[in-house]
Design a protein around this motif. Structure first.
Motif, PDB file in Angstrom:
ATOM      1  N   VAL A   1      50.872   1.844 -48.872  1.00  0.00           N
ATOM      2  CA  VAL A   1      49.632   1.219 -48.380  1.00  0.00           C
ATOM      3  C   VAL A   1      49.445   1.526 -46.896  1.00  0.00           C
ATOM      4  N   LYS A   2      50.495   1.387 -46.111  1.00  0.00           N
ATOM      5  CA  LYS A   2      50.422   1.671 -44.666  1.00  0.00           C
ATOM      6  C   LYS A   2      50.054   3.131 -44.417  1.00  0.00           C
ATOM      7  N   LEU A   3      50.641   4.011 -45.199  1.00  0.00           N
ATOM      8  CA  LEU A   3      50.400   5.450 -45.061  1.00  0.00           C
ATOM      9  C   LEU A   3      48.921   5.779 -45.255  1.00  0.00           C
ATOM     10  N   LEU A   4      48.307   5.183 -46.278  1.00  0.00           N
ATOM     11  CA  LEU A   4      46.905   5.453 -46.590  1.00  0.00           C
ATOM     12  C   LEU A   4      45.961   4.785 -45.593  1.00  0.00           C
ATOM     13  N   LYS A   5      46.353   3.637 -45.085  1.00  0.00           N
ATOM     14  CA  LYS A   5      45.504   2.907 -44.136  1.00  0.00           C
ATOM     15  C   LYS A   5      45.338   3.658 -42.822  1.00  0.00           C
ATOM     16  N   VAL A   6      46.400   4.338 -42.378  1.00  0.00           N
ATOM     17  CA  VAL A   6      46.332   5.011 -41.073  1.00  0.00           C
ATOM     18  C   VAL A   6      45.683   6.397 -41.172  1.00  0.00           C
ATOM     19  N   THR A   7      45.439   6.871 -42.398  1.00  0.00           N
ATOM     20  CA  THR A   7      44.841   8.197 -42.581  1.00  0.00           C
ATOM     21  C   THR A   7      43.331   8.046 -42.700  1.00  0.00           C
ATOM     22  N   GLU A   8      42.603   8.384 -41.640  1.00  0.00           N
ATOM     23  CA  GLU A   8      41.162   8.165 -41.588  1.00  0.00           C
ATOM     24  C   GLU A   8      40.354   9.338 -42.150  1.00  0.00           C
ATOM     25  N   ASN A   9      40.845  10.548 -41.984  1.00  0.00           N
ATOM     26  CA  ASN A   9      40.129  11.723 -42.480  1.00  0.00           C
ATOM     27  C   ASN A   9      40.041  11.656 -44.011  1.00  0.00           C
ATOM     28  N   PRO A  10      38.822  11.664 -44.595  1.00  0.00           N
ATOM     29  CA  PRO A  10      38.666  11.503 -46.052  1.00  0.00           C
ATOM     30  C   PRO A  10      39.404  12.559 -46.866  1.00  0.00           C
ATOM     31  N   LYS A  11      39.397  13.777 -46.363  1.00  0.00           N
ATOM     32  CA  LYS A  11      40.075  14.870 -47.067  1.00  0.00           C
ATOM     33  C   LYS A  11      41.586  14.654 -47.077  1.00  0.00           C
ATOM     34  N   HIS A  12      42.131  14.333 -45.922  1.00  0.00           N
ATOM     35  CA  HIS A  12      43.575  14.119 -45.806  1.00  0.00           C
ATOM     36  C   HIS A  12      44.019  12.897 -46.608  1.00  0.00           C
ATOM     37  N   LYS A  13      43.210  11.858 -46.564  1.00  0.00           N
ATOM     38  CA  LYS A  13      43.546  10.648 -47.310  1.00  0.00           C
ATOM     39  C   LYS A  13      43.560  10.919 -48.812  1.00  0.00           C
ATOM     40  N   LEU A  14      42.582  11.688 -49.291  1.00  0.00           N
ATOM     41  CA  LEU A  14      42.505  11.980 -50.724  1.00  0.00           C
ATOM     42  C   LEU A  14      43.693  12.839 -51.173  1.00  0.00           C
ATOM     43  N   ILE A  15      44.146  13.745 -50.322  1.00  0.00           N
ATOM     44  CA  ILE A  15      45.332  14.556 -50.644  1.00  0.00           C
ATOM     45  C   ILE A  15      46.535  13.638 -50.896  1.00  0.00           C
ATOM     46  N   LEU A  16      46.738  12.673 -50.001  1.00  0.00           N
ATOM     47  CA  LEU A  16      47.861  11.744 -50.145  1.00  0.00           C
ATOM     48  C   LEU A  16      47.668  10.837 -51.358  1.00  0.00           C
ATOM     49  N   GLN A  17      46.435  10.371 -51.565  1.00  0.00           N
ATOM     50  CA  GLN A  17      46.142   9.501 -52.709  1.00  0.00           C
ATOM     51  C   GLN A  17      46.452  10.194 -54.040  1.00  0.00           C
ATOM     52  N   LEU A  18      46.065  11.453 -54.153  1.00  0.00           N
ATOM     53  CA  LEU A  18      46.265  12.168 -55.414  1.00  0.00           C
ATOM     54  C   LEU A  18      47.720  12.594 -55.603  1.00  0.00           C
ATOM     55  N   CYS A  19      48.384  12.944 -54.501  1.00  0.00           N
ATOM     56  CA  CYS A  19      49.818  13.270 -54.603  1.00  0.00           C
ATOM     57  C   CYS A  19      50.588  12.084 -55.160  1.00  0.00           C
ATOM     58  N   TYR A  20      50.273  10.897 -54.652  1.00  0.00           N
ATOM     59  CA  TYR A  20      50.954   9.684 -55.128  1.00  0.00           C
ATOM     60  C   TYR A  20      50.377   9.207 -56.461  1.00  0.00           C
ATOM     61  N   GLY A  21      49.058   9.148 -56.563  1.00  0.00           N
ATOM     62  CA  GLY A  21      48.406   8.561 -57.732  1.00  0.00           C
ATOM     63  C   GLY A  21      48.559   9.371 -59.001  1.00  0.00           C
TER      64      GLY A  21
END
Length: 357
Positions: free
Chosen positions: A195-215
């Protein structure tokens, strides 16, 4: 090797690998058309040569993929270190690897590991090596080079391929012992850290990369290879095409990510790959790894882990939620259930719940 559709249609653009001013480049020839120039400059960092009256780009893996050129397995600097007596053997070795259809990463790793042996041999022909000389070489790797168990295994696999698959000497490795590999457990982040990792990632592209890697529990090589056509928002499935071992599999697209995915698509308008680089083509693996590292620093998470830990976290958290181990194996694309069973050693459901005497 994976066949990817070049972004630049070769009916209009003709690429040619060459050298220019001492650098490896790719000439891009096309008819004089301002529209084609605009397309080229919008997707690549192209330069104009007044002397050659032609556009060119740097010769690297990304640009070779953009223009549909074969990727180089190893660079010229590797070949220059190999004695002429062994150059033919090295070329035959690479040809056999290509015929086997190994991944680009395996081609490179095997070639570089085999080249290390050829450097040591100098002018001595590699095909004349005996079992005893091979033993001495691997002992040298252990005692003098101080290679880890995993590195020695990698080098042995590469050399073994030459003697068994090129020279057909099936028994030469029969009594050469291998070092015992350390049994390392997968390193995962807990849900609070995710949750902390995703909260600090503001760039939509970068956040989605992390979301999909985990999700979706993806390897970094799989996340950068997702194409828009692979995503089916109706069935909420994503095709992971030619993953590790060249296997296709389907994974579930999390409903919680769908809104962010649609927002990202409208904002960035990717053409072929879901995540594309600054100059077109798929997003670089190193860039995805950098996105994770920056997010870890911003979140203040001190664990020494890489982006692959998001895949480990996915599997660990599924197990903690009671998901059947065979389903997790299928979602992760593991050949062997024993690989998936490693997660039972780190899941809280199986460890923290044990009552101490």
């Amino acid at each position: 090797m994976e066949n990817t559709q070049p972004l630049f249609d070769q009916k209009y653009f003709t690429p040619e690998a060459a050298t220019h001013n001492g650098k490896n480049i790719i000439w891009i020839r096309f008819s004089k058309d301002y529209t084609l120039v605009k397309i080229l400059k919008s997707a690549t960092k192209a330069h104009w040569s007044n002397t050659q009256k032609s556009w060119y780009v740097t010769d690297n893996s990304a640009n070779r993929e953009l223009f549909g050129l074969d990727k180089k397995i190893v660079g010229k600097e590797v070949l220059l270190k190999i004695h002429p007596n062994n150059l033919a053997a090295f070329q035959t070795y690479q040809n056999q690897l290509l015929l086997k259809g190994f991944s680009q990463n395996t081609l490179r790793v095997y070639s570089l590991e085999f080249a290390q042996l050829l450097y040591i041999l100098r002018s001595f022909p590699v095909h004349k090596l005996t079992r005893e000389k091979l033993k001495s070489y691997f002992l040298y790797c252990h005692q003098e080079l101080k290679l880890s168990e995993n590195q020695i295994h990698s080098r042995m696999n590469a050399v073994k391929f030459y003697f068994e698959k090129v020279l057909h000497q099936d028994k030469i490795f029969f009594d050469i012992p291998r070092p015992k590999k350390p049994q390392l457990l997968p390193k995962a982040l807990n849900t609070t850290e995710i949750v902390k990792l995703l909260k600090v990632t503001e760039n939509p592209k970068h956040k989605l990369i992390l979301q999909l890697c985990y999700g979706m529990g993806l390897r970094v090589s799989e996340i950068v290879n997702i194409k828009i056509e692979h995503i089916d928002s109706k069935t909420m499935k994503v095709l992971i095409a030619q993953g590790k071992g060249k296997k296709d599999r389907y994974v579930n697209l999390p409903h919680s990510i769908l809104a962010d995915l649609r927002f990202y698509y409208k904002a960035y308008l990717p053409k072929i790959f879901l995540f594309e680089g600054q100059f077109g083509g798929k997003f670089a693996i190193r860039s995805a790894q950098s996105v994770f590292k920056i997010a870890m620093n911003k979140a203040g998470i001190k664990k020494s882990v890489g982006i692959h830990s998001l895949r480990h976290s996915y599997a660990t958290h599924l197990l903690e939620l009671g998901t059947d181990i065979s389903l997790i194996q299928k979602l992760l694309g593991h050949n062997d259930i024993r690989t998936t069973l490693n997660y039972t050693h780190v899941a809280d459901r199986t460890v923290a719940s044990v009552k101490l005497p």
